[in-house]
Design an enzyme around this catalytic site. Sequence first.
Site, PDB file in Angstrom:
ATOM      1  N   LYS A  14       0.825  -1.217   0.000  1.00  0.00           N
ATOM      2  CA  LYS A  14       0.000   0.000   0.000  1.00  0.00           C
ATOM      3  C   LYS A  14       0.858   1.266   0.000  1.00  0.00           C
ATOM      4  CE  LYS A  14      -2.156  -0.492   3.844  1.00  0.00           C
ATOM      5  NZ  LYS A  14      -1.879  -1.782   4.491  1.00  0.00           N
ATOM      6  N   ARG A  89      -9.504   1.807   8.796  1.00  0.00           N
ATOM      7  CA  ARG A  89      -9.009   0.463   9.079  1.00  0.00           C
ATOM      8  C   ARG A  89      -9.988  -0.330   9.934  1.00  0.00           C
ATOM      9  NH1 ARG A  89      -3.039   0.801   8.661  1.00  0.00           N
ATOM     10  NH2 ARG A  89      -2.112  -1.165   9.264  1.00  0.00           N
ATOM     11  N   ARG A 133      11.434  -6.782   5.639  1.00  0.00           N
ATOM     12  CA  ARG A 133      11.426  -5.322   5.685  1.00  0.00           C
ATOM     13  C   ARG A 133      12.185  -4.772   6.903  1.00  0.00           C
ATOM     14  NH1 ARG A 133       5.629  -2.449   5.149  1.00  0.00           N
ATOM     15  NH2 ARG A 133       5.430  -3.092   7.312  1.00  0.00           N
ATOM     16  N   ARG A 135      11.149  -3.340   9.840  1.00  0.00           N
ATOM     17  CA  ARG A 135      10.735  -2.169  10.604  1.00  0.00           C
ATOM     18  C   ARG A 135      10.572  -2.583  12.062  1.00  0.00           C
ATOM     19  NH1 ARG A 135       5.455   0.172   8.103  1.00  0.00           N
ATOM     20  NH2 ARG A 135       4.508  -0.960   9.841  1.00  0.00           N
ATOM     21  N   ARG A 146      -0.581  -8.573  13.570  1.00  0.00           N
ATOM     22  CA  ARG A 146      -1.106  -7.557  12.639  1.00  0.00           C
ATOM     23  C   ARG A 146      -1.983  -8.183  11.568  1.00  0.00           C
ATOM     24  NH1 ARG A 146       4.221  -5.079  11.349  1.00  0.00           N
ATOM     25  NH2 ARG A 146       3.281  -4.252   9.461  1.00  0.00           N
TER      26      ARG A 146
HETATM   27  P1  ADP Z   1       1.085  -1.866   7.818  1.00  0.00           P
HETATM   28  O1  ADP Z   1       0.129  -1.517   6.703  1.00  0.00           O
HETATM   29  O2  ADP Z   1       2.311  -2.544   7.305  1.00  0.00           O
HETATM   30  O3  ADP Z   1       0.424  -2.605   8.938  1.00  0.00           O
HETATM   31  P2  ADP Z   1       1.085   0.905   8.741  1.00  0.00           P
HETATM   32  O4  ADP Z   1       2.277   1.761   8.616  1.00  0.00           O
HETATM   33  O5  ADP Z   1      -0.099   1.232   7.898  1.00  0.00           O
HETATM   34  O6  ADP Z   1       1.636  -0.559   8.466  1.00  0.00           O
HETATM   35  O7  ADP Z   1       0.589   0.871  10.262  1.00  0.00           O
HETATM   36  C1  ADP Z   1       1.450   0.552  11.335  1.00  0.00           C
HETATM   37  C2  ADP Z   1       0.688   0.544  12.673  1.00  0.00           C
HETATM   38  O8  ADP Z   1       0.092   1.842  12.915  1.00  0.00           O
HETATM   39  C3  ADP Z   1      -0.501  -0.418  12.723  1.00  0.00           C
HETATM   40  O9  ADP Z   1      -0.100  -1.717  13.079  1.00  0.00           O
HETATM   41  C4  ADP Z   1      -1.390   0.260  13.796  1.00  0.00           C
HETATM   42  O10 ADP Z   1      -0.929   0.004  15.092  1.00  0.00           O
HETATM   43  C5  ADP Z   1      -1.192   1.740  13.529  1.00  0.00           C
HETATM   44  N1  ADP Z   1      -2.240   2.286  12.607  1.00  0.00           N
HETATM   45  C6  ADP Z   1      -2.040   2.805  11.366  1.00  0.00           C
HETATM   46  N2  ADP Z   1      -3.189   3.221  10.819  1.00  0.00           N
HETATM   47  C7  ADP Z   1      -4.164   2.970  11.727  1.00  0.00           C
HETATM   48  C8  ADP Z   1      -5.598   3.146  11.758  1.00  0.00           C
HETATM   49  N3  ADP Z   1      -6.255   3.689  10.736  1.00  0.00           N
HETATM   50  N4  ADP Z   1      -6.258   2.745  12.873  1.00  0.00           N
HETATM   51  C9  ADP Z   1      -5.620   2.204  13.921  1.00  0.00           C
HETATM   52  N5  ADP Z   1      -4.296   2.007  13.952  1.00  0.00           N
HETATM   53  C10 ADP Z   1      -3.560   2.378  12.884  1.00  0.00           C
END
Ligand code: ADP
Length: 193
Positions: A14, A89, A133, A135, A146
């Site tokens: 994404k 989300r 990755r 991170r 996740r």
């Molecule tokens: P990925 O898509 O690889 O899981 P992101 O960078 O989108 O990584 O998100 C990393 C973390 O940030 C998530 O695991 C969550 O804890 C938090 N997060 C991101 N966006 C949201 C959201 N819309 N609602 C709740 N938590 C979020």
Amino acid sequence: MVKLVFLGPPGAGKGTQASLIADFYEVPHISTGDILRTNVAEKSSLGIQARNYMDKGDLVPDQLILDMVKERLENPDAQKGWILDGFPRTVTQAEEFFKKCEAGGEKAKSGSFFHVINLQVPDDVLVARLLSRGRQDDKEETIRNRLQVYYQQTQPLIEFYKARQQLIIVDGDNYIDAVTSALKQAVDKIYPK
Ligand code: ADP
């Protein structure tokens, strides 16, 4: 006006694709994950509250996210369109966002304020990508959590947006360039350049 939401499991690509498509259409790429990580690094009040959830691979509470996104979308650069990556989300986030768009005067005529792209990638590919990755939240246990959180809380949005005729499905199990081309082709049908 380009308004796209990128949906898809962690590791679907994404972030990479949203950033490329945002450059192409010259609209801001708004990644909730990136904004949260910046807040964690700066030890802001939001960052301090969000950190534990993120480290465990859990979702940050809806209200924190909704306030954060609202503020970001009020920025002048977001008035000409946006690409949202990582939001909504949860069904609650999607419903609240729907209300916000409606209140903002956007027409629901065709059922679509914006379009939603779901990048589809098989599970085994996702895990392999995330593990490579590295991170901070890409440890195996966190990754598994996740994915589970994704299937429980985010996957229902696919039906939510399908029912509202906002959903576009793109195969994300391919080389980055190939996925970008497929995406551009799909998006061009809605927003011809
Ligand atoms: P990925 O898509 O690889 O899981 P992101 O960078 O989108 O990584 O998100 C990393 C973390 O940030 C998530 O695991 C969550 O804890 C938090 N997060 C991101 N966006 C949201 C959201 N819309 N609602 C709740 N938590 C979020």
